[in-house]
Design a protein around this motif. Structure first.
Motif, PDB file in Angstrom:
ATOM      1  N   ARG A 156       0.848  -1.189   0.000  1.00  0.00           N
ATOM      2  CA  ARG A 156       0.000   0.000   0.000  1.00  0.00           C
ATOM      3  C   ARG A 156       0.888   1.246   0.000  1.00  0.00           C
ATOM      4  O   ARG A 156       1.792   1.374   0.809  1.00  0.00           O
ATOM      5  CB  ARG A 156      -0.905   0.004   1.225  1.00  0.00           C
ATOM      6  CG  ARG A 156      -1.735   1.285   1.343  1.00  0.00           C
ATOM      7  CD  ARG A 156      -2.822   1.165   2.370  1.00  0.00           C
ATOM      8  NE  ARG A 156      -3.865   0.282   1.819  1.00  0.00           N
ATOM      9  CZ  ARG A 156      -4.925  -0.106   2.495  1.00  0.00           C
ATOM     10  NH1 ARG A 156      -5.103   0.273   3.738  1.00  0.00           N
ATOM     11  NH2 ARG A 156      -5.823  -0.891   1.926  1.00  0.00           N
ATOM     12  N   VAL A 158       0.725   4.780   1.048  1.00  0.00           N
ATOM     13  CA  VAL A 158      -0.102   5.540   1.976  1.00  0.00           C
ATOM     14  C   VAL A 158      -0.088   7.023   1.612  1.00  0.00           C
ATOM     15  O   VAL A 158       0.980   7.602   1.363  1.00  0.00           O
ATOM     16  CB  VAL A 158       0.388   5.328   3.425  1.00  0.00           C
ATOM     17  CG1 VAL A 158      -0.414   6.167   4.411  1.00  0.00           C
ATOM     18  CG2 VAL A 158       0.320   3.851   3.793  1.00  0.00           C
ATOM     19  N   ASP A 159      -1.289   7.614   1.563  1.00  0.00           N
ATOM     20  CA  ASP A 159      -1.446   9.049   1.284  1.00  0.00           C
ATOM     21  C   ASP A 159      -0.629   9.493   0.071  1.00  0.00           C
ATOM     22  O   ASP A 159       0.035  10.523   0.097  1.00  0.00           O
ATOM     23  CB  ASP A 159      -1.052   9.884   2.510  1.00  0.00           C
ATOM     24  CG  ASP A 159      -2.029   9.748   3.661  1.00  0.00           C
ATOM     25  OD1 ASP A 159      -3.085   9.117   3.472  1.00  0.00           O
ATOM     26  OD2 ASP A 159      -1.737  10.279   4.744  1.00  0.00           O
ATOM     27  N   CYS A 160      -0.728   8.737  -1.011  1.00  0.00           N
ATOM     28  CA  CYS A 160       0.112   8.992  -2.184  1.00  0.00           C
ATOM     29  C   CYS A 160      -0.560   9.844  -3.257  1.00  0.00           C
ATOM     30  O   CYS A 160       0.100  10.281  -4.196  1.00  0.00           O
ATOM     31  CB  CYS A 160       0.594   7.679  -2.785  1.00  0.00           C
ATOM     32  SG  CYS A 160      -0.749   6.683  -3.463  1.00  0.00           S
ATOM     33  N   TYR A 167      -6.145  13.209   1.019  1.00  0.00           N
ATOM     34  CA  TYR A 167      -5.157  12.202   0.675  1.00  0.00           C
ATOM     35  C   TYR A 167      -5.825  10.829   0.637  1.00  0.00           C
ATOM     36  O   TYR A 167      -6.671  10.519   1.480  1.00  0.00           O
ATOM     37  CB  TYR A 167      -4.018  12.159   1.696  1.00  0.00           C
ATOM     38  CG  TYR A 167      -3.094  13.343   1.586  1.00  0.00           C
ATOM     39  CD1 TYR A 167      -2.173  13.425   0.549  1.00  0.00           C
ATOM     40  CD2 TYR A 167      -3.149  14.374   2.501  1.00  0.00           C
ATOM     41  CE1 TYR A 167      -1.330  14.511   0.436  1.00  0.00           C
ATOM     42  CE2 TYR A 167      -2.312  15.473   2.403  1.00  0.00           C
ATOM     43  CZ  TYR A 167      -1.404  15.528   1.359  1.00  0.00           C
ATOM     44  OH  TYR A 167      -0.566  16.613   1.245  1.00  0.00           O
ATOM     45  N   SER A 169      -4.924   6.517  -0.094  1.00  0.00           N
ATOM     46  CA  SER A 169      -3.909   5.475  -0.207  1.00  0.00           C
ATOM     47  C   SER A 169      -4.292   4.551  -1.357  1.00  0.00           C
ATOM     48  O   SER A 169      -5.471   4.384  -1.675  1.00  0.00           O
ATOM     49  CB  SER A 169      -3.815   4.689   1.103  1.00  0.00           C
ATOM     50  OG  SER A 169      -3.438   5.547   2.160  1.00  0.00           O
ATOM     51  N   ASP A 171      -3.437   0.711  -3.189  1.00  0.00           N
ATOM     52  CA  ASP A 171      -2.822  -0.613  -3.135  1.00  0.00           C
ATOM     53  C   ASP A 171      -2.301  -0.967  -4.520  1.00  0.00           C
ATOM     54  O   ASP A 171      -2.948  -0.683  -5.533  1.00  0.00           O
ATOM     55  CB  ASP A 171      -3.850  -1.661  -2.698  1.00  0.00           C
ATOM     56  CG  ASP A 171      -4.318  -1.458  -1.271  1.00  0.00           C
ATOM     57  OD1 ASP A 171      -3.556  -0.866  -0.467  1.00  0.00           O
ATOM     58  OD2 ASP A 171      -5.442  -1.876  -0.944  1.00  0.00           O
TER      59      ASP A 171
END
Length: 185
Positions: A156, A158-160, A167, A169, A171
């Motif tokens: 994952r 995260v907050d990408c 934000y 995330s 997978d």
């Protein structure tokens, strides 16, 4: 330069063929529908804006950086959705797969049937070794489908990304063809 023929597929229930100009109304219906775009990275608020997506499908094909198919019911030729690859990197033998369906076709195994048709083509005829899928966290239906298609969850991010001012995330899933494959020397 010789024009390449667009790959056309038929399954028991489906026709997978090139997205046509006449599909724009259905593309708009899908990519403006709140349930379809809930976890999808593209959305349009007008039919005219959807021309951007139509141009994107054409540019992918013309630049050889991807291929997207319309998914149609074989019996009636009804448009159901779309499936394809983008971010095709022949030097790395990889691409990203994506898909969406109009809600009235959800839960009928249509994406699995379409994917099980194009994935072997992508491995065998496009020379892919790796197919990636990026799924917004919380999109359990897409994650479940990818697992059914033997994609592995790799992790994952995260907050990408930012979506609707928040934000999110994402997978990352991947399916590898022929694990013992090696680059030619």
């Amino acid at each position: 330069m010789k024009e390449r023929k667009f790959p056309h597929f038929e399954t028991d229930r489906l026709i997978l063929n090139e997205i046509q100009t006449g599909d724009q109304e259905n593309i708009f219906r899908g990519l403006s529908h709140p349930e379809v775009i809930r976890y999808y990275g593209v959305q349009y608020s007008s039919f005219e804006e959807t021309q951007e997506q139509m141009d994107w499908y054409t540019n992918l094909k013309n630049s050889n950086s991807g291929l997207w198919w319309a998914i149609r019911l074989k019996e009636s030729n009804e448009f159901c959705g779309a499936i394809g690859i983008n971010d095709y990197h022949p030097e790395y033998h990889k691409a990203e797969i994506g898909f969406w369906l109009l809600p009235e076709y959800w839960g009928k195994g249509i994406i699995a049937e379409a994917a099980n048709t194009i994935i072997p083509f992508l491995f065998d005829h496009k020379g892919l070794h790796r197919i990636e899928a990026y799924v917004e966290a919380g999109n359990h239906n897409s994650a479940r489908l990818l697992k059914k298609l033997c994609f592995e969850l790799e992790g994952r991010m995260v907050d990408c990304e930012v979506k609707d001012g928040k934000y999110i995330s994402v997978d990352i899933f991947a399916k590898i063809d022929n694990p013992n494959w090696h680059l030619p020397e």
